[in-house]
Design a protein around this motif. Structure first.
Motif, PDB file in Angstrom:
ATOM      1  N   THR A 303       0.830  -1.205   0.000  1.00  0.00           N
ATOM      2  CA  THR A 303       0.000   0.000   0.000  1.00  0.00           C
ATOM      3  C   THR A 303       0.865   1.255   0.000  1.00  0.00           C
ATOM      4  O   THR A 303       0.596   2.217  -0.739  1.00  0.00           O
ATOM      5  CB  THR A 303      -0.937   0.009   1.223  1.00  0.00           C
ATOM      6  N   MET A 304       1.908   1.258   0.820  1.00  0.00           N
ATOM      7  CA  MET A 304       2.792   2.421   0.884  1.00  0.00           C
ATOM      8  C   MET A 304       3.520   2.631  -0.437  1.00  0.00           C
ATOM      9  O   MET A 304       3.682   3.775  -0.892  1.00  0.00           O
ATOM     10  CB  MET A 304       3.804   2.240   2.025  1.00  0.00           C
ATOM     11  N   ASN A 305       3.940   1.532  -1.064  1.00  0.00           N
ATOM     12  CA  ASN A 305       4.625   1.646  -2.356  1.00  0.00           C
ATOM     13  C   ASN A 305       3.701   2.202  -3.424  1.00  0.00           C
ATOM     14  O   ASN A 305       4.102   3.025  -4.268  1.00  0.00           O
ATOM     15  CB  ASN A 305       5.177   0.291  -2.784  1.00  0.00           C
ATOM     16  N   GLU A 306       2.415   1.744  -3.403  1.00  0.00           N
ATOM     17  CA  GLU A 306       1.446   2.239  -4.377  1.00  0.00           C
ATOM     18  C   GLU A 306       1.211   3.732  -4.206  1.00  0.00           C
ATOM     19  O   GLU A 306       1.118   4.494  -5.166  1.00  0.00           O
ATOM     20  CB  GLU A 306       0.116   1.478  -4.235  1.00  0.00           C
ATOM     21  N   GLU A 307       1.097   4.179  -2.933  1.00  0.00           N
ATOM     22  CA  GLU A 307       0.868   5.602  -2.681  1.00  0.00           C
ATOM     23  C   GLU A 307       2.055   6.443  -3.136  1.00  0.00           C
ATOM     24  O   GLU A 307       1.886   7.540  -3.666  1.00  0.00           O
ATOM     25  CB  GLU A 307       0.608   5.814  -1.197  1.00  0.00           C
ATOM     26  N   ASP A 309       4.085   5.653  -5.573  1.00  0.00           N
ATOM     27  CA  ASP A 309       4.060   5.671  -7.037  1.00  0.00           C
ATOM     28  C   ASP A 309       3.043   6.678  -7.546  1.00  0.00           C
ATOM     29  O   ASP A 309       3.282   7.385  -8.531  1.00  0.00           O
ATOM     30  CB  ASP A 309       3.722   4.269  -7.568  1.00  0.00           C
ATOM     31  N   ASN A 310       1.881   6.768  -6.853  1.00  0.00           N
ATOM     32  CA  ASN A 310       0.846   7.719  -7.278  1.00  0.00           C
ATOM     33  C   ASN A 310       1.305   9.156  -7.089  1.00  0.00           C
ATOM     34  O   ASN A 310       0.943  10.048  -7.858  1.00  0.00           O
ATOM     35  CB  ASN A 310      -0.457   7.471  -6.474  1.00  0.00           C
ATOM     36  N   MET A 311       2.085   9.382  -6.031  1.00  0.00           N
ATOM     37  CA  MET A 311       2.593  10.727  -5.788  1.00  0.00           C
ATOM     38  C   MET A 311       3.579  11.138  -6.867  1.00  0.00           C
ATOM     39  O   MET A 311       3.664  12.307  -7.238  1.00  0.00           O
ATOM     40  CB  MET A 311       3.271  10.790  -4.415  1.00  0.00           C
ATOM     41  N   ASP A 312       4.328  10.171  -7.389  1.00  0.00           N
ATOM     42  CA  ASP A 312       5.283  10.476  -8.454  1.00  0.00           C
ATOM     43  C   ASP A 312       4.538  10.789  -9.749  1.00  0.00           C
ATOM     44  O   ASP A 312       5.006  11.570 -10.578  1.00  0.00           O
ATOM     45  CB  ASP A 312       6.242   9.311  -8.689  1.00  0.00           C
TER      46      ASP A 312
END
Length: 312
Positions: A303-307, A309-312
């Motif tokens: 979940t943290m990795n997905e968030e 990636d979305n911020m990038d």
């Protein structure tokens, strides 16, 4: 330390006939290995393991009868020279008079069983390995929770026995209270049981000693069980950081085995019986390959990795 086993223990356990040498029934049996002295009967004595129980079956006794009277006498005397624990005859076979004569002289018990030689060796070995296994006694309570042997430890008065009583009421089975005798019967296998004097008894402060089998029935007790995990009860310490996820698995060493350890802080309002019950179920799930803490951590990381990636 392993307990001492005497020849008399074999006699009682397997209902053996004592043909002679009653004076030697207190002889110690130091090892679980047995020996069939076929080579010695043939005259080869260089490596005779005299510390072992000597088993004579049909093969050994038949070969003895092929020897001359003098050879038979000399071979039997030499077998008995170094203080063997005892001689055991299988299949209820007749015993040569030379064995009775020499064993009586040296006060070596000669025993006889109706069992076939292979069965006799198997049963003797299992019995001796169990009796001679490394052992220790630990202050605690041993409970069978969903077929998981849980050893509950902690300081005196912290509530081990009361927790055990609640677990028994919930359908689990008591093995030992206060003193738990533990034997390591094989590599990484610990078997716990209660001393004979306090078997099935539970001490509850304010009530006294109760007999669990009498109160709750035979289904509420077991004589022994394999110890799978240890639950350590300790008084809640405000400044101590307790494991909240269960990722780091602690171990405690008993004899030569490392056993999973769960530390449970005790304070008012916590249902210790339910917590131990859940700990046992969680231990079983881990054994089946499901680790809730690890899965939660993996999902959190994803979940943290997905968030990110979305911020990038």
């Amino acid at each position: 330390m392993p307990s001492k086993t005497k020849v008399s223990d074999l006699v009682r356990r397997f209902k053996l006939d004592v043909l002679c040498g009653e004076e030697g029934l207190k002889r110690i049996v130091p090892v679980a290995d047995l020996y069939r002295p076929g080579l010695e009967i043939a005259g080869y004595f260089d490596y005779h393991p005299h510390e072992r129980v000597q088993i004579l079956g049909r093969t050994e006794l038949s070969f003895l009868q092929t020897l001359s009277d003098e050879e038979r006498y000399l071979r039997i005397r030499k077998i008995c020279e170094n203080g063997i624990p005892c001689i055991c005859i299988s299949r209820d076979l007749p015993v040569p008079v030379e064995i009775i004569e020499i064993a009586s002289e040296k006060q070596i018990p000669v025993l006889r069983s109706k069992m076939p030689t292979t069965n006799l060796i198997s049963k003797f070995t299992d019995f001796l390995e169990n009796k001679l296994a490394p052992s220790t006694t630990i202050h605690g309570v041993l409970i069978d929770v969903y077929s998981i042997g849980v050893l509950i430890t902690g300081s005196s008065g912290i509530g081990k026995s009361e927790t055990a009583l609640e677990l028994v009421k919930r359908g689990h089975r008591l093995i030992a209270d206060d003193a738990v005798e533990i034997r390591q019967t094989a590599e990484n296998i610990l078997i716990g049981n209660a001393p004979e004097l306090i078997r099935h008894l539970l001490e509850i402060r304010g009530v006294g000693i109760i007999n669990v089998m009498t109160l709750f029935g035979a289904g509420a007790v077991r004589n022994n069980t394999k110890i799978s995990m240890v639950c350590k009860l300790e008084t809640w310490q405000q400044d101590k950081q307790y494991d909240r996820l269960g990722i780091d698995e602690e171990k405690t060493r008993i004899i030569e085995t490392d056993v999973p350890l769960v530390t449970i802080p005790v304070r008012p309002g916590r249902n210790l019986a339910v917590i131990i019950e859940v700990a046992a179920m969680n231990f079983r799930l881990k054994g089946m390959g499901y680790n809730a803490a690890l899965q939660f951590t993996n999902r959190l990381t994803e979940t943290m990795n997905e968030e990110m990636d979305n911020m990038d």
